[in-house]
Design an enzyme around this catalytic site. Structure first.
Site, PDB file in Angstrom:
ATOM      1  N   ARG A 117     106.961  56.826  83.361  1.00 42.44           N
ATOM      2  CA  ARG A 117     108.334  56.708  83.859  1.00 42.44           C
ATOM      3  C   ARG A 117     108.929  58.017  84.359  1.00 42.44           C
ATOM      4  NH1 ARG A 117     108.076  52.758  79.461  1.00 42.44           N
ATOM      5  NH2 ARG A 117     107.569  50.889  80.616  1.00 42.44           N
ATOM      6  N   GLY A 131     103.399  51.713  71.081  1.00 42.22           N
ATOM      7  CA  GLY A 131     102.342  51.069  70.299  1.00 42.22           C
ATOM      8  C   GLY A 131     102.854  50.030  69.318  1.00 42.22           C
ATOM      9  N   GLY A 132     104.086  49.551  69.542  1.00 39.44           N
ATOM     10  CA  GLY A 132     104.721  48.622  68.601  1.00 39.44           C
ATOM     11  C   GLY A 132     103.994  47.307  68.426  1.00 39.44           C
ATOM     12  N   GLU A 133     103.060  46.995  69.313  1.00 37.58           N
ATOM     13  CA  GLU A 133     102.299  45.756  69.195  1.00 37.58           C
ATOM     14  C   GLU A 133     101.015  45.969  68.389  1.00 37.58           C
ATOM     15  OE1 GLU A 133     104.487  46.107  71.947  1.00 37.58           O
ATOM     16  OE2 GLU A 133     105.402  44.542  70.732  1.00 37.58           O
ATOM     17  N   ASN A 187     110.432  46.780  68.245  1.00 34.45           N
ATOM     18  CA  ASN A 187     110.300  45.652  67.317  1.00 34.45           C
ATOM     19  C   ASN A 187     109.621  46.065  66.012  1.00 34.45           C
ATOM     20  OD1 ASN A 187     107.868  45.735  69.276  1.00 34.45           O
ATOM     21  ND2 ASN A 187     107.079  44.585  67.530  1.00 34.45           N
ATOM     22  N   ASP A 231     110.489  39.897  69.317  1.00 33.22           N
ATOM     23  CA  ASP A 231     110.122  41.125  70.045  1.00 33.22           C
ATOM     24  C   ASP A 231     111.306  41.674  70.835  1.00 33.22           C
ATOM     25  OD1 ASP A 231     108.508  43.246  70.882  1.00 33.22           O
ATOM     26  OD2 ASP A 231     107.930  42.196  72.714  1.00 33.22           O
ATOM     27  N   ASP A 268     112.777  44.481  71.154  1.00 34.50           N
ATOM     28  CA  ASP A 268     112.805  45.946  71.034  1.00 34.50           C
ATOM     29  C   ASP A 268     114.213  46.462  71.341  1.00 34.50           C
ATOM     30  OD1 ASP A 268     110.107  45.475  70.909  1.00 34.50           O
ATOM     31  OD2 ASP A 268     109.553  47.000  72.351  1.00 34.50           O
ATOM     32  N   ARG A 294     117.779  44.428  74.852  1.00 37.84           N
ATOM     33  CA  ARG A 294     116.800  43.388  75.177  1.00 37.84           C
ATOM     34  C   ARG A 294     117.245  42.020  74.631  1.00 37.84           C
ATOM     35  NH1 ARG A 294     110.667  45.256  75.252  1.00 37.84           N
ATOM     36  NH2 ARG A 294     109.614  43.455  74.357  1.00 37.84           N
ATOM     37  N   TRP A 311     112.940  44.713  87.782  1.00 39.02           N
ATOM     38  CA  TRP A 311     112.146  45.566  86.871  1.00 39.02           C
ATOM     39  C   TRP A 311     112.283  47.047  87.250  1.00 39.02           C
ATOM     40  CZ3 TRP A 311     110.823  43.166  82.638  1.00 39.02           C
ATOM     41  CH2 TRP A 311     109.963  43.786  81.728  1.00 39.02           C
TER      42      TRP A 311
HETATM   43 CA    CA Z   1     107.644  45.289  71.587  1.00 40.59          CA
END
Ligand code: CA
Ligand code: CA
Length: 581
Positions: free
Chosen positions: A138, A198-200, A277, A319, A321, A346, A488
């Site tokens: 980004r 890396g929240g998943e 999340n 989820d 976040d 979100r 987006w």
């Molecule tokens: Ca997430």
């Protein structure tokens, strides 16, 4: 006396006055003071967000609602190669050079007058990287002789901004455990401050500060209750209280990735970071509020200590976040001038908080539908709709429920803008829902840790994306622009009564900031999911944006993928200006 030396000297003087301490001297190039002044210096773009408060507002008005229809390209520059995925970067503009990051952890320096490439740096990425949501980046941060960016293997790289040669390269976290990094770094008081992704994967979110000149760690602040923070190599207190909102050992893999980075407010000397999340997604496996996930945190930049927190989605099960940018602004509420902050979450609500202490002021819906909660009470707690939570699965796939917004959010990563002229926030939002169900899951290092499945669905016939102008004092939507495909990309607003944003269909568009009337558009050849910027150069105003379709939507879009199946990939910087009369 002009030029970089004088600017550095005046920066030093300002810093000495502001801090009452030894100044941090940059060797030519932008100083701490220059970064803090970025919102006012119209001849450059030095920070992600166009100022540490990330208003994404420029007072420039040479391009305005009366003449933007005549705007034309000045040049376009290709990122080349075969690595064309989502181009979500915001350009940095300094001293005749435009710096942009590209997909697959690349950084480019282009001549700001001609578009010629000066140099390119390609990070050598290992095979095992685990980005959840495309190989995006980004943007970069600039300081002194350095340009700094984060890479998909969870490293932070500082390059010489004139040559592209590596000055230092540090690991943020272990990519083999599921960590990665995609956000633009934030530089405050000679420290480069980052979050992690890396929240998943059941990682632990943290905010870290490093010496900008060496990359050495200064402080480390995990954002999940129970973990120890550090300051200069020593323990610096546990985050929250062990097992207060997490049962057993679940805090050890609690998620809360700080994957979007943060903002800094010089008025209160606070860093604001959002947290993602809780892990896993299946909320029945982790009873409690799960602090500090899905929250906004205020952090002391000197020590990394959390000063206050506000949780936007307690015990998240969708989820949602809470990473969205928290933007400081001042306004008079009920006759009282206040230091506030705003966040379009979100979860579909636009929050206003007292940024000095995190006290809840208001939460208003900015999307069509929220099935998980029906507003917020005066204490700042959601009026939860129990049937909106996907039920516990038992031994197999659980019963699906329809939820809105979808897990991709009423607003995802793409930054909103705040106009000093209209007092409105311009929110790039999406109206969509999902079927979501829970499944059994156990934590395994380096493996996806969801315990849930989903299918995204449309909820309106005519649009998914909606750019909305929000009055933060009343919570009213003043105008909206509807877009067929999901929005987006980031937003820019200017003193020319303009709002700019891109569309997946390939257009950069300009709108009247007061009315929302579309005034101009240009087809860039691929989807626009980057964040536009503007600056003044050689007496003319320029606008730049990255083009290149990708990001999380084409990967996870489910049924809504119909709305963008014909969009081609790309990778180009586009720069615009008015024609010479
Ligand atoms: Ca997430
Ligand atoms: Ca500036």
């Amino acid at each position: 006396m002009k030029g970089p030396i004088m600017r550095a000297l005046s920066g030093v003087a300002a810093m000495t006055l502001a801090m009452g301490a030894a100044p941090l001297v940059a060797q030519g190039g932008p100083t701490d003071a220059d970064l803090m002044n970025d919102a006012k210096s119209t001849g450059d773009v030095l920070t992600y967000g166009m100022g540490p408060q990330a208003h994404r507002f420029s007072s420039l008005n040479a391009i305005n609602s009366g003449n933007v229809a005549k705007m034309v390209p000045a040049f376009s520059a290709s990122l080349g190669g075969e690595k064309q995925r989502g181009q979500e970067a915001q350009p940095i503009v300094y001293d005749g050079t435009i710096y942009v990051t590209g997909s697959y952890s690349r950084l480019f320096a282009f001549d700001a007058r001609t578009g010629e490439e000066k140099w390119q740096y390609d990070a050598r990425l290992p095979d095992g990287i685990m980005p959840c949501c495309d190989v995006v980046n980004r943007g970069a941060a600039i300081y002194g002789d350095k340009i700094i960016f984060a890479t998909l293997d969870a490293r932070l790289v500082a390059l010489n901004r004139n040559t592209g040669k590596v000055i230092w390269n540090k690991q943020i976290a272990d990519y083999k455990e599921g960590y990665s990094a995609t956000a633009a770094p934030l530089i405050v008081n000679g420290m480069v401050i980052t979050g992690n992704s890396g929240g998943e994967f059941g990682i632990v979110g943290s905010v870290d500060a490093r010496d900008v000149n060496t990359g050495e760690l200064i402080w480390h602040r995990p954002v999940i209750e129970g973990h120890m923070g550090t300051l200069k190599g020593k323990d610096n207190g546990i985050t929250g209280k062990l097992n207060a909102t997490w049962q057993g050992d679940l805090w050890k893999s609690g998620g809360g990735a700080t994957w979007l980075g943060g903002t800094y407010d010089p008025d209160t000397n606070l860093l604001f970071f959002g947290t993602g999340n809780p892990a896993p997604w299946n909320s029945h496996l982790r009873p409690g509020d799960n602090l500090y996930t899905a929250s906004t945190l205020a952090i002391d930049p000197a020590t990394g200590v959390i000063k206050w927190h506000y949780q936007t989605t307690p015990h998240d099960g969708w989820d949602f976040d809470g990473v969205n940018e928290f933007i400081p602004f001042d306004a008079t509420i009920n006759g009282k001038p206040m230091k506030l902050g705003a966040k379009a979450d979100r979860n579909g609500y636009f929050f206003v908080l007292d940024r000095t202490n995190g006290k809840f002021i208001s939460a208003n819906k900015f999307v069509m539908q929220t099935t998980w909660a029906n507003g917020f009470n005066k204490a700042g707690k959601p009026n939860v709709i129990p049937e909106g939570r996907p039920p516990a699965p038992g031994d197999a796939k659980g019963k699906p429920v329809f939820a809105s917004p979808s897990f991709l959010g009423g607003k995802n990563w793409m930054p909103m803008a705040y106009s000093h002229d209209t007092g409105l926030f311009y929110i790039p939002s999406n109206d969509w829902g999902m079927d979501i169900w829970n499944e059994p899951i156990a934590y395994k290092k380096g493996a996806a840790y969801l315990g849930a499945g989903f299918t995204i669905k449309s909820i309106a016939d005519d649009h998914i994306g909606a750019l909305r102008a929000m009055d933060p004092k009343t919570g009213k939507i003043m105008w909206e622009y509807k877009n067929k495909a999901p929005l987006w990309g980031g937003v820019l607003t200017t003193g020319g009564n303009l709002v700019f944003t891109g569309t997946p269909e390939g257009f950069l568009k300009a709108f009247d900031a007061k009315t929302g009337q579309e005034l101009w558009k240009f087809q860039t050849g691929s989807g626009v999911v980057g964040s536009p910027v503007t600056w003044e150069q050689d007496g003319e105003q320029y606008v730049a944006v990255m083009s290149g379709w990708g990001g999380a939507v084409p990967l996870w879009g489910g049924e809504v993928a119909k709305s963008f199946k014909d969009i081609n990939q790309g990778g180009a910087l586009w720069v615009f200006k008015l024609p010479k009369s």
